[in-house]
Structures are given as C-alpha cells and as structure tokens.
Design an enzyme around this catalytic site. Structure first.
Site, mmCIF file in Angstrom:
data_model
loop_
_atom_site.group_PDB
_atom_site.id
_atom_site.type_symbol
_atom_site.label_atom_id
_atom_site.label_comp_id
_atom_site.label_asym_id
_atom_site.label_seq_id
_atom_site.Cartn_x
_atom_site.Cartn_y
_atom_site.Cartn_z
ATOM 1 N N TYR A 132 0.791 4.494 -0.763
ATOM 2 C CA TYR A 132 -0.604 4.345 -0.336
ATOM 3 C C TYR A 132 -0.614 3.828 1.096
ATOM 4 O O TYR A 132 -0.234 2.690 1.349
ATOM 5 C CB TYR A 132 -1.338 3.402 -1.284
ATOM 6 C CG TYR A 132 -2.797 3.170 -0.982
ATOM 7 C CD1 TYR A 132 -3.540 4.009 -0.159
ATOM 8 C CD2 TYR A 132 -3.458 2.085 -1.559
ATOM 9 C CE1 TYR A 132 -4.877 3.781 0.086
ATOM 10 C CE2 TYR A 132 -4.803 1.850 -1.322
ATOM 11 C CZ TYR A 132 -5.506 2.698 -0.494
ATOM 12 O OH TYR A 132 -6.837 2.462 -0.255
ATOM 13 N N LYS A 160 -1.059 8.747 -1.105
ATOM 14 C CA LYS A 160 -2.493 8.668 -0.865
ATOM 15 C C LYS A 160 -2.640 8.308 0.608
ATOM 16 O O LYS A 160 -2.322 7.192 1.027
ATOM 17 C CB LYS A 160 -3.125 7.611 -1.764
ATOM 18 C CG LYS A 160 -4.624 7.437 -1.523
ATOM 19 C CD LYS A 160 -5.207 6.348 -2.409
ATOM 20 C CE LYS A 160 -6.681 6.164 -2.113
ATOM 21 N NZ LYS A 160 -7.278 5.056 -2.912
#
Length: 200
Positions: A132, A160
């Site tokens: 992330y 992400k």
C-alpha cells in the site's frame, strides 16, 4: 487476488466501542452491491487510532460475516516490522484472504529498508500481501525498482497505488508486468490505472 471493486470500509463506533450491528448493515450493503472485496482496518477504517484488540476483533468479525461471499483484505501494516508481523500472522490465522501493508510511516526508511520490511512480512504469512503506497500520508514512496524487487516474492501479489503519480504507475506496470497486480487507491485515478492494466 481479485479483479473489480474493493471497498475500504469505515469502522462504525458507538460510545467509543465498535458498533458491530452497524458494521453488519454496512457489510450487507456492500455484499448486495456485488463488491469483490472488503478492506477492513484500512485508512478509511481509522486503523491508525484503533487498538490491536479492536483491529483483530473487527477482522475476525468481518471474515466470519462475509463467509466467502467476497474477499476480505485486512490492514495490518504499521511502522514497526515486528508489530506488522504479529498482526499479519493473526489476521491470516483468522481467515483473512490477504493483508494490506502500508509503507512504514514516520520512520523515513530507505528503499532497502522497505524491501527488508516487506519481505519479512511476506516470509511470515501464507496468504497474499498487498503493498500500500500512499506517500501523502506516510512520507514514504515505493520506487518502481523497489516494486520490481518485491514482486519477485511469491506472496507479494499486488499494490494499492495511491501515490497520485500516473507516470510512476506506468513505470511500475512496465517493469513488473503481470508479476504484480495494481489497484487504484484514488477514486479519481481508477480509469487511468485501468487503462494501464490495473485490476480495479
């Protein structure tokens, strides 16, 4: 890991404790809408201000409630590698389908430090790890060559991407190809990221 929509779900509270009946209603809305995954204990879920007991209780509840109807991705990343390992192992044992690992915030580690941090977690769990990258919140950006190195680990399957840097994301896609799925972490960049081969 999945293709389509993963909702980063809020954590409802009532008088300072998690409101599980409201959580169930929120999950019902997402499941009825046909989402492909739920991200629990992410940024939107206010994980940074939750205790470990609250996080783990919510992860366990979400896994049990969704019961295979969609993927459950547990936010277990912290700025402490040992702490991230502990949370990730427990989330995996509870049946989470993957863990979402934010970059270590505040510490300002090197790219080599990022690699060591993520590989430690990936070595410790038997479920997929989603990186992330949200530098506006953490002060740390995962560089494209770092993504390439991390994508070689069989457990590190996706990223992400919320850097907001489309040219960087294009470079990541070029370097990693199908070795790393990319998901948009910014609603306003979903279409550009899908056009680059992103998964959702």
């Amino acid at each position: 890991m999945f293709e389509g929509v993963a909702t980063a779900i809020v954590t409802p509270f009532n008088q300072g404790t998690i409101d599980f009946p409201v959580m169930n209603r929120l999950l019902d809305l997402q499941l009825a809408a046909g989402v492909d995954a739920i991200v629990v204990c992410g940024t939107t879920g206010e994980a940074s201000t939750m205790t470990d007991n609250e996080k783990l209780a919510l992860i366990a509840h979400t896994v049990q409630y969704c019961a295979g109807r969609c993927k459950v991705i547990a936010g277990t990343g912290t700025n402490d590698t040992a702490h991230s390992l502990q949370l990730s192992r427990v989330a995996a044992s509870m049946g989470a389908d993957a863990v979402l690992m934010v970059t270590p915030y505040y510490n300002k580690c090197t790219q080599a430090g990022l690699i060591a941090h993520y590989l430690s977690v990936a070595d410790a769990v038997n479920i997929p790890v989603i990186l992330y990258n949200v530098p506006s919140r953490t002060g740390m950006n995962i560089q494209p060559k770092t993504y390439l190195e991390l994508s070689k680990h069989p457990n590190i399957v996706a990223a992400k991407e919320a850097s907001g840097n489309i040219s960087q994301i294009a470079m990541i896609r070029s370097l990693c190809g199908d070795g790393l799925d990319i998901y948009s972490g910014n609603d306003d960049q979903i279409v550009p990221i899908l056009s680059l081969g992103g998964k959702g």
